[in-house]
Scaffold this motif. Sequence first.
Motif, PDB file in Angstrom:
ATOM      1  N   ASN A 107      -7.255  -5.267  -0.010  1.00  0.00           N
ATOM      2  CA  ASN A 107      -6.716  -3.815  -0.035  1.00  0.00           C
ATOM      3  C   ASN A 107      -7.290  -3.394  -1.243  1.00  0.00           C
ATOM      4  O   ASN A 107      -7.919  -2.262  -0.905  1.00  0.00           O
ATOM      5  CB  ASN A 107      -5.111  -3.864   0.071  1.00  0.00           C
ATOM      6  CG  ASN A 107      -4.622  -2.672  -0.231  1.00  0.00           C
ATOM      7  OD1 ASN A 107      -4.999  -1.634   0.626  1.00  0.00           O
ATOM      8  ND2 ASN A 107      -3.886  -2.307  -0.812  1.00  0.00           N
ATOM      9  N   SER A 144       1.007  -1.299   0.015  1.00  0.00           N
ATOM     10  CA  SER A 144       0.093  -0.045   0.062  1.00  0.00           C
ATOM     11  C   SER A 144       0.802   1.171   0.132  1.00  0.00           C
ATOM     12  O   SER A 144       2.171   1.153   0.684  1.00  0.00           O
ATOM     13  CB  SER A 144      -0.850  -0.256   1.369  1.00  0.00           C
ATOM     14  OG  SER A 144      -1.289   1.391   1.391  1.00  0.00           O
ATOM     15  N   PHE A 184      -6.952  -0.635   7.453  1.00  0.00           N
ATOM     16  CA  PHE A 184      -6.567  -2.012   7.264  1.00  0.00           C
ATOM     17  C   PHE A 184      -6.555  -2.873   8.268  1.00  0.00           C
ATOM     18  O   PHE A 184      -7.141  -4.184   8.219  1.00  0.00           O
ATOM     19  CB  PHE A 184      -4.918  -1.763   6.768  1.00  0.00           C
ATOM     20  CG  PHE A 184      -4.694  -0.898   5.484  1.00  0.00           C
ATOM     21  CD1 PHE A 184      -5.579  -0.847   4.620  1.00  0.00           C
ATOM     22  CD2 PHE A 184      -3.643  -0.181   5.660  1.00  0.00           C
ATOM     23  CE1 PHE A 184      -5.283  -0.142   3.455  1.00  0.00           C
ATOM     24  CE2 PHE A 184      -3.397   0.847   4.480  1.00  0.00           C
ATOM     25  CZ  PHE A 184      -4.246   0.670   3.247  1.00  0.00           C
TER      26      PHE A 184
END
Length: 142
Positions: A84, A6, A25
């Motif tokens: 994600n 990320s 997250f």
Amino acid sequence: MERTLSIIKPDAVAKGVIGKILDRFESNGLKIAATRKIQLSRMDAEAFYAVHAERPFFNDLVDFMISGPVVVTVLEGENAMQINRDLMGATNPKEAEPGTIRADFAENIDANAVHGSDSVANAAIEIAFFFSEKEISTTSEQ
Ligand code: ADP
Ligand code: MG
């Protein structure tokens, strides 16, 4: 255990929402295996986004990615890459589902808050771009 990369982009870092994004997250079952705040050089950004070098938006993308610091993070968990991507929402925040990171924190397709690897194979390449293996550590459930 699957890993993905990320990047919290300069717009979200400038807005002061690093913590809120990292919370998305952790609240959705992903572990932070490594994280670091850095200023990308032009060469870093051009190399990282080399797959987009021929796209018309490439120069604007590079300029944006070096406009301020970013937070690079290795996320870990079952199906980490797809989880994600789902948490991020669509590339264009105007098309992103309500409750996604881009819907909640991004302004437009140029300044869209986060990057996420788009395949497990690319995740391995992107993680290695920023982190050595000894900087990444698995956290097991307590
Ligand atoms: P994603 O980040 O959702 O994986 P892409 O890999 O297609 O999207 O594009 C990389 C980044 O380039 C996007 O996050 C966005 O910042 C920028 N970008 C993509 N498409 C456009 C576009 N049509 N105009 C401007 N910027 C774009
Ligand atoms: Mg992409």
